[in-house]
Scaffold this active site. Structure first.
Site, mmCIF file in Angstrom:
data_model
loop_
_atom_site.group_PDB
_atom_site.id
_atom_site.type_symbol
_atom_site.label_atom_id
_atom_site.label_comp_id
_atom_site.label_asym_id
_atom_site.label_seq_id
_atom_site.Cartn_x
_atom_site.Cartn_y
_atom_site.Cartn_z
ATOM 1 N N LEU A 241 0.819 -1.198 0.000
ATOM 2 C CA LEU A 241 0.000 0.000 0.000
ATOM 3 C C LEU A 241 0.868 1.269 0.000
ATOM 4 O O LEU A 241 1.793 1.397 0.777
ATOM 5 C CB LEU A 241 -0.884 -0.002 1.258
ATOM 6 C CG LEU A 241 -1.839 1.170 1.351
ATOM 7 C CD1 LEU A 241 -2.965 1.014 0.364
ATOM 8 C CD2 LEU A 241 -2.345 1.290 2.766
ATOM 9 N N ASP A 242 0.518 2.203 -0.841
ATOM 10 C CA ASP A 242 1.229 3.494 -0.890
ATOM 11 C C ASP A 242 2.712 3.335 -1.173
ATOM 12 O O ASP A 242 3.526 4.189 -0.782
ATOM 13 C CB ASP A 242 1.050 4.263 0.429
ATOM 14 C CG ASP A 242 -0.380 4.722 0.616
ATOM 15 O OD1 ASP A 242 -1.166 4.610 -0.335
ATOM 16 O OD2 ASP A 242 -0.700 5.196 1.717
ATOM 17 N N GLU A 243 3.100 2.250 -1.858
ATOM 18 C CA GLU A 243 4.527 2.012 -2.022
ATOM 19 C C GLU A 243 4.931 1.737 -3.460
ATOM 20 O O GLU A 243 6.035 1.307 -3.722
ATOM 21 C CB GLU A 243 4.949 0.811 -1.150
ATOM 22 C CG GLU A 243 5.058 1.093 0.318
ATOM 23 C CD GLU A 243 6.223 1.986 0.662
ATOM 24 O OE1 GLU A 243 7.260 1.923 -0.023
ATOM 25 O OE2 GLU A 243 6.106 2.759 1.619
#
Lengths: 298, 298, 298, 298
Positions: free
Chosen positions: D241-243
């Site tokens: 996530l968010d990476e």
């Protein structure tokens, strides 16, 4: 917010056998293919290729190709001959440079040291692929500082009236000795005679505002109008003072609390940043002139 | 895009009889009125007043007042007494400084020269209201350069293992001799003992990214993730390394064409810009610490 | 990179009993003290105070004070009387507003929707402390869109020749009905008669370049010169078209790869950002006019 | 300060017979030459060519070529066959798209309208070369607004516990119907099952800070630390996530006077700007994924 990206490796240690080919002319089909085919044929490996066309029908074509070719210096003559044979029939103009051959530059200054020192310091740090062969100044104040960088310093006073003699001395110093000239806040207007005689590109930096403020005291006028941004523009010098093709621009934010002195100081900061970028790009053959505009493969 | 606005007049020539009063404490009605009334009563003319409250009910109050008071140095004692009488009952903490008294600073460095030289150069230009009384370096390389600015240079090697002796030497040099310390890319971790003993604010600069990349090789990690912005943060040093109250931040744009070296170079450019701003503001008493945050009247 | 900081709380729900006092005049000692003393005396709690003097000797003084006063609406008359008594002898001009009273605005548009829709959308989101009471457009195209926001839309065609009749219709609509007017890319020149009759501030937005390009086709001219930054300026309208006091400015970066269309589109993006900031600040009484300049307590 | 440069002509009216060829693979000599030779041979005129190699020895090679080929749609099959014959032996992967074929997109939203409406509005203005075929929202609030743009709106509630049924409904809507998905502040975590099944790129936008603040309440934490810049990052979604690989980032400046609400609002402004750029570039095939990084020929 743009960065100075001086080179693929390091401006200080340009790799051997690295060539840069600049091609431009009227756009027509097949140029990219012809150039890349020729380079491959000659045993070169294309490292980067930037291309721009102002209009793919009747536009102007620009291409910068960086390549690796073993024994480039030895094989350069063959390559040049092949380029002539391929590109002349296509109506293309081309220039070939070797990354290892750092550009020689003369920096003109006038008392204000911020742009001059920033360039010398960046050169020493290895951020600029150039060798400053001399500083020419119409004031004597910065001599010691400049020589501390191991750079020859020439004081050429410029009288108020007839400047032709001073310009002649400048030409004598610079002519055939440098690949380009930087006006690092050089506060004298250069004659069109000088520009013609010097025969190399001249890069200038000056303050810029939205909107522009003409004539003397621009920071004062900017203050009077309540401007919120102070800018700087680096450009090639043409006969129209402060009007040549723009290489780079940037701005800094100011407020009503900034005095005229503050605006001037902020302007100086933007100037050295913008000039450094423009010079870095010029040194690496990233800038094409296109009439009074530029194509910058930054 | 923010500017360094070092002072109302010029950081070099701070006007005489110019005082700065910093007041902070738990917010309550009447403070602005009490402070400005007191100053007027004492014959001072308020030149600028910045005020901030984190919350007007139960918040924290901060006020910076710059004023002109003839014979400030002579009348300072009276003024201080009046401040005590007025502000202690209100539970306010205050500091009074004279603009003319430039802050004395020690700059700590470690080989990398970009932040150090930029500070020395800006100080010489009159952009920073400070006097660098010494540079402390754990590498000897920059000695000549620093001394060229007329600034004492002390080489204090820091061994890999026990650093307490080196820190003691640093304390001996700095203690009571400076008003604050700048870590200009000083690459050693300072112990909490050092911070306690030195007894003055310590400002640090370090690279910053969105998102952050922890540990070693941050530029490498940033490259691996494809970051488009390279940043820097100037902050007060607390026991948590790289975690103190932020004074200033900025970023520069990068692209996939930038190598890790390019990112590092771009980062250096942002670092010196951000550090210069933070230092300028600190020198002019524009920064309040508020827990782990700051109030900056820039 | 500046932010729109519309209000202390939220532009949508302005706190009750919150007042804003704007004071300006020739600088002289004791004003800050007099104003803050008066407010405290009246039972008001100062929440924020911004002050600026163009020169503390013979300069012009500006102060914005935001305060909390229980039952402000009821006690307003007393406060006003006290302000008159205190500030008239000091030669100060003052204005008092209540945060709860949102400013009423008429937006003038001309076909292009980017600035208009952005304002309506931000108002609906609660980012702007204003109520758009009408949109006046010389083209009929945006009627449905505007009315979808619940805002009255008036189509007032403006003929090529004599515009006085159209201006009279505009005056009839706007006069005494709004607190200010926004020209959201309104492409007609307003006469000085209109400006005099409308009797409220008029905010305009227009593109800006470094350097400026005069006359028609500015994006085309910018392209021809190779500009690297496209900007926008929001300002108060004066009789000199595009020449009034600047409230806010910003820029965006462009390259040689951008067509004239791209520059125009980029310009539109900057315009709506800059206009939104200028309007937010105006709505919260953060902007003083100072001759042809401004003082913006953003 | 970067601009959205949606297309060579206009995102709204993509020129006919314009193709885009994306090539990538392990770098080796001769690729540029092979590709450009092939295109020329097929009668195509190269309009623009961008090329990047992560390392010219053992690096990864990326090339985007935009070309004009009369009757492209008819001759596409021949071209594809020639590409296979030429590029497969070189170990290159390629994709061919026609500029005229606008990408179909599903936008996922969650109550917050700023990114969603900005995209719909830019699409309508002709700034984005895409067709939004549906909006999928887990809250029903924006239905009317979205349908006002002529775009189908599907309300798919997502329960707190088991989300698999909701995700199945989303997959049923999206699968094979769109070329990519935009998460326009969609506040639900998508499972790796969803990402696998959807089979098309998913672009996300989220706030970013220097340094990063993990977990809930990032704006609150940013305020506590005194951050001076608020940023946003647009990236491809991966399982972390968010990476995922970053497409674009930008920041806005904030001060101590900004409340947590102000920071959030400023963040929203940066988010919509950054997302619009990332989407524009994706729509024009300007973004290559390179492991967890990107190559963006903006």
């Amino acid at each position: 917010m743009t960065t100075v990206r001086p080179t693929e490796a390091s401006a200080a240690h340009q790799p051997a056998d690295r060539g840069r080919l600049m091609v431009h002319g009227a756009d027509r089909p097949g140029i990219v293919s012809a150039v890349s085919g020729l380079l491959t044929e000659q045993g070169a490996n294309i490292i980067s290729l930037d291309q721009h066309s102002t209009d793919h029908e009747g536009g102007r074509f620009f291409q910068r190709t960086e390549f690796h070719l073993p024994d480039l210096t030895v094989r350069r003559r063959d390559l040049e001959q092949a380029l002539d044979e391929t590109l002349q029939p296509l109506g293309m103009t081309w220039t070939l440079t070797e990354a290892q051959q750092r550009k020689r530059v003369a920096i003109f200054a006038s008392k204000m040291d911020h742009c001059l020192l920033d360039l010398l310091w960046r050169e020493r740090r290895g951020e600029l692929a150039m060798t400053t062969t001399m500083v020419v100044d119409n004031h004597p104040d910065l001599a010691e500082e400049v020589r501390g960088f191991g750079v020859p310093y020439f004081h050429v006073p410029v009288p108020k009236g007839d400047k032709s003699e001073a310009e002649q001395r400048q030409i004598d110093l610079v002519k055939d000795n440098v690949d380009f000239v930087i006006l690092a806040r050089y506060m004298q207007i250069l004659s069109s005679d000088f520009l013609e005689n010097v025969g190399v590109p001249v890069i200038n930096i000056h303050h810029s505002f939205l909107p522009a403020f003409m004539g003397a005291g621009p920071y004062f006028k900017a203050k009077e109008r309540g401007v919120k941004l102070i800018g700087a523009t680096a450009h090639y010098v043409t006969e129209d003072l402060d009007e040549g093709p723009i290489i780079e621009q940037d701005v800094a934010r100011v407020t009503h609390a900034d005095t005229v002195d503050d605006l001037t100081r902020t302007g100086a900061d933007v100037e050295r940043r913008v000039l450094a970028r423009a010079v870095a790009w010029h040194c690496e053959d990233r800038v094409f002139r296109d009439g009074n505009s530029t194509v910058v493969f930054a």
